[in-house]
Scaffold this motif. Structure first.
Motif, PDB file in Angstrom:
ATOM      1  N   GLY A  54       0.627  -1.479   0.063  1.00  0.00           N
ATOM      2  CA  GLY A  54      -0.267  -0.162  -0.262  1.00  0.00           C
ATOM      3  C   GLY A  54       0.807   1.257  -0.049  1.00  0.00           C
ATOM      4  O   GLY A  54       0.344   2.337  -0.932  1.00  0.00           O
ATOM      5  N   GLY A  55       1.984   1.395   0.436  1.00  0.00           N
ATOM      6  CA  GLY A  55       2.479   2.759   0.497  1.00  0.00           C
ATOM      7  C   GLY A  55       3.192   2.993  -1.121  1.00  0.00           C
ATOM      8  O   GLY A  55       3.439   3.615  -0.700  1.00  0.00           O
ATOM      9  N   ALA A  56       3.092   1.787  -1.951  1.00  0.00           N
ATOM     10  CA  ALA A  56       3.347   2.836  -3.331  1.00  0.00           C
ATOM     11  C   ALA A  56       2.686   3.200  -3.826  1.00  0.00           C
ATOM     12  O   ALA A  56       2.832   4.141  -4.296  1.00  0.00           O
ATOM     13  N   ALA A  57       1.504   3.082  -3.081  1.00  0.00           N
ATOM     14  CA  ALA A  57       0.058   3.596  -4.341  1.00  0.00           C
ATOM     15  C   ALA A  57      -0.026   5.087  -3.051  1.00  0.00           C
ATOM     16  O   ALA A  57      -0.229   5.669  -3.870  1.00  0.00           O
ATOM     17  N   ILE A  58       0.771   5.114  -1.619  1.00  0.00           N
ATOM     18  CA  ILE A  58      -0.126   6.118  -1.767  1.00  0.00           C
ATOM     19  C   ILE A  58       0.905   6.875  -1.511  1.00  0.00           C
ATOM     20  O   ILE A  58       1.153   9.006  -2.110  1.00  0.00           O
ATOM     21  N   ALA A  59       2.463   6.563  -1.473  1.00  0.00           N
ATOM     22  CA  ALA A  59       4.289   7.624  -2.167  1.00  0.00           C
ATOM     23  C   ALA A  59       3.661   8.242  -3.546  1.00  0.00           C
ATOM     24  O   ALA A  59       3.851   9.313  -3.992  1.00  0.00           O
ATOM     25  N   HIS A  79      -4.555  11.886   3.192  1.00  0.00           N
ATOM     26  CA  HIS A  79      -6.118  11.293   3.759  1.00  0.00           C
ATOM     27  C   HIS A  79      -6.628  10.592   2.605  1.00  0.00           C
ATOM     28  O   HIS A  79      -6.879  10.335   1.105  1.00  0.00           O
ATOM     29  N   CYS A  80      -6.904   8.931   2.467  1.00  0.00           N
ATOM     30  CA  CYS A  80      -6.299   7.955   1.635  1.00  0.00           C
ATOM     31  C   CYS A  80      -6.935   7.009   2.508  1.00  0.00           C
ATOM     32  O   CYS A  80      -7.493   6.686   3.725  1.00  0.00           O
ATOM     33  N   ILE A 119      -8.597   2.007  -7.570  1.00  0.00           N
ATOM     34  CA  ILE A 119      -8.032   0.829  -6.143  1.00  0.00           C
ATOM     35  C   ILE A 119      -8.263   1.154  -4.571  1.00  0.00           C
ATOM     36  O   ILE A 119      -7.788   0.671  -3.948  1.00  0.00           O
ATOM     37  N   PHE A 120      -7.502   2.908  -5.157  1.00  0.00           N
ATOM     38  CA  PHE A 120      -7.041   4.091  -4.240  1.00  0.00           C
ATOM     39  C   PHE A 120      -7.619   5.312  -4.289  1.00  0.00           C
ATOM     40  O   PHE A 120      -7.427   5.339  -5.695  1.00  0.00           O
ATOM     41  N   ALA A 210       9.190   9.238  -0.119  1.00  0.00           N
ATOM     42  CA  ALA A 210       9.329   8.097   0.323  1.00  0.00           C
ATOM     43  C   ALA A 210       9.366   8.261   1.688  1.00  0.00           C
ATOM     44  O   ALA A 210       8.596   6.635   2.445  1.00  0.00           O
ATOM     45  N   LEU A 211       9.273   9.412   2.337  1.00  0.00           N
ATOM     46  CA  LEU A 211       8.395   8.446   4.288  1.00  0.00           C
ATOM     47  C   LEU A 211       6.798   8.574   3.457  1.00  0.00           C
ATOM     48  O   LEU A 211       6.939   7.188   4.243  1.00  0.00           O
ATOM     49  N   ALA A 212       6.043   8.946   2.819  1.00  0.00           N
ATOM     50  CA  ALA A 212       5.376   8.186   2.665  1.00  0.00           C
ATOM     51  C   ALA A 212       4.900   6.821   2.249  1.00  0.00           C
ATOM     52  O   ALA A 212       3.896   6.217   2.348  1.00  0.00           O
ATOM     53  N   TYR A 213       5.790   6.389   2.183  1.00  0.00           N
ATOM     54  CA  TYR A 213       5.816   4.756   0.915  1.00  0.00           C
ATOM     55  C   TYR A 213       6.358   4.270   2.348  1.00  0.00           C
ATOM     56  O   TYR A 213       5.482   2.847   2.613  1.00  0.00           O
TER      57      TYR A 213
END
Length: 366
Positions: A54-59, A79-80, A119-120, A210-213
């Motif tokens: 999930g971190g990939a979609a966020i980042a 907000h995700c 999906i996100f 990177a932090l978001a990931y």
């Protein structure tokens, strides 16, 4: 005909950039619109997970949104919602909508889609640097008194083991109140940093992505950890994963092989130890009356970026996670992240489905 996991053939790795910059690289899809992007390289599907990390979609959503915002604005909240599990064998299209452009704040929404379905989805807010004025209210939770990890000496086995692996490396920092009977009193701690050196070309935006990931790593798992419930408790499931960990070069399963390549040696060794211990207990019948996780998946994820230009993601960041509540088949986790110099750089929350294995089938399904 082989499956295409990216819309276009991935370019060679850019060795002038950190591994995380290559992982999160986006390609504009101008044929579909000025604010549509796709993943340049294949995305990771962790072992045991329902879909991509999930971190990939966020980042990548954050990265896509930042491409539509002036450089004197920085993200302050995100907000995700995880709508569907992402398929690592299908390209993702990130559609950015320019909701509002104000003098002090900018709002964007991003939808990540596969096969035309979301999906996100995420909503992001950006603020102009310095727009708060000269006089401001300021306070922050201080970083706990912990010692930074020491880098191994060059040429040692530990140093050689740290080469390669995933885009991040992490070190455990213990669990506060580990022996407390109250799960809400426990705090799980880790150190984490990006491998390599994030390029000057990437700017502060690369450090934010990177932090978001990394914010999705270990996060919802905090709920089961503070309850001392193993993630994998089925003997058959553990046998399969142990075999994969012991013989990664002999695997035929492409997805597991890809995932194992992303696991750094320290994480694999720790996972092997925990799985073997849980397997021994399960085989001996010790866990029959204990709780077992049946499903654990993230529902929503929020990040508040406090000091977006005051840290480097390729330096050690200290993470502390806790869970103030769990019930009704869900659990809530809170995460605080400090930079190497002790600056509070982000606070995150995440709620997820935490369903235990039941003697009777659940009343509803996701």
């Amino acid at each position: 005909m082989p499956k295409r996991v990216t819309l276009l053939d991935p370019p060679p790795q850019d060795h002038s950039k950190a591994p995380i910059e290559n992982v999160l690289d986006l390609t504009p899809v101008v044929d579909l619109g000025p604010d549509v992007f796709t993943n340049t390289r294949p995305l990771w599907h962790p072992p045991g997970a329902r879909g991509i990390y999930g971190g990939a979609a966020i980042a990548q959503s954050l990265s896509a949104a930042m491409r539509t915002v002036p450089s004197d604005f920085a993200v302050h909240s995100m907000h995700c919602y995880f709508v569907l599990a992402g398929d690592s064998e299908i390209p993702i299209l990130y559609h950015v909508e320019r909701v509002r452009d104000g003098r002090s704040f900018i709002t964007r929404t991003v939808q990540a889609r596969q096969r035309g379905r979301p999906i996100f989805t995420t909503t992001l807010s950006f603020s102009r640097v310095g727009s708060g004025g000269e006089k401001t209210i300021t306070h922050a939770v201080p970083m706990p008194d912990v010692s930074l990890p020491k880098d191994p000496l060059p040429g040692t086995v530990q140093a050689l083991n740290n080469v390669g692996g995933g885009p991040f490396e992490s070190r455990k920092a213990g669990i506060v109140n580990r022996n407390s009977p109250n799960p809400e009193d426990k705090k799980v701690r880790r150190f984490v940093r990006s491998r390599g050196h994030i390029s000057e070309e990437g700017g502060f935006q690369a450090h934010l992505s990177a932090l978001a990931y990394v914010t999705d790593s270990y996060f919802i798992g905090t709920v089961s950890r503070v309850h001392d419930i193993p993630r994998f408790s089925s003997p058959a499931e553990l046998q399969k994963l142990l075999k994969a960990l012991k013989n990664p070069s002999d695997l035929d399963d492409e997805d597991i092989t890809k995932a194992l390549k992303e696991l750094k040696e320290e994480e694999a060794a720790d996972l092997r130890r925990r799985l073997q211990g849980a397997l021994d207990n399960a085989t001996q019948g010790k866990n029959k009356a204990e709780k077992e996780v049946g499903m654990m998946v993230s529902l929503d994820h929020s990040i508040y970026f406090h000091n977006p230009r005051a840290f480097r993601a390729d330096e050690w960041m200290f993470i502390e996670m806790e869970s103030p509540w769990a019930g009704e088949g869900r659990g809530l986790a809170i995460q605080k992240i400090w930079s190497q110099d002790g600056t509070l750089i982000a606070t995150c929350t995440q709620e997820g489905v935490i369903r235990l294995k039941q003697d009777k089938p659940p009343l509803s399904k996701i």
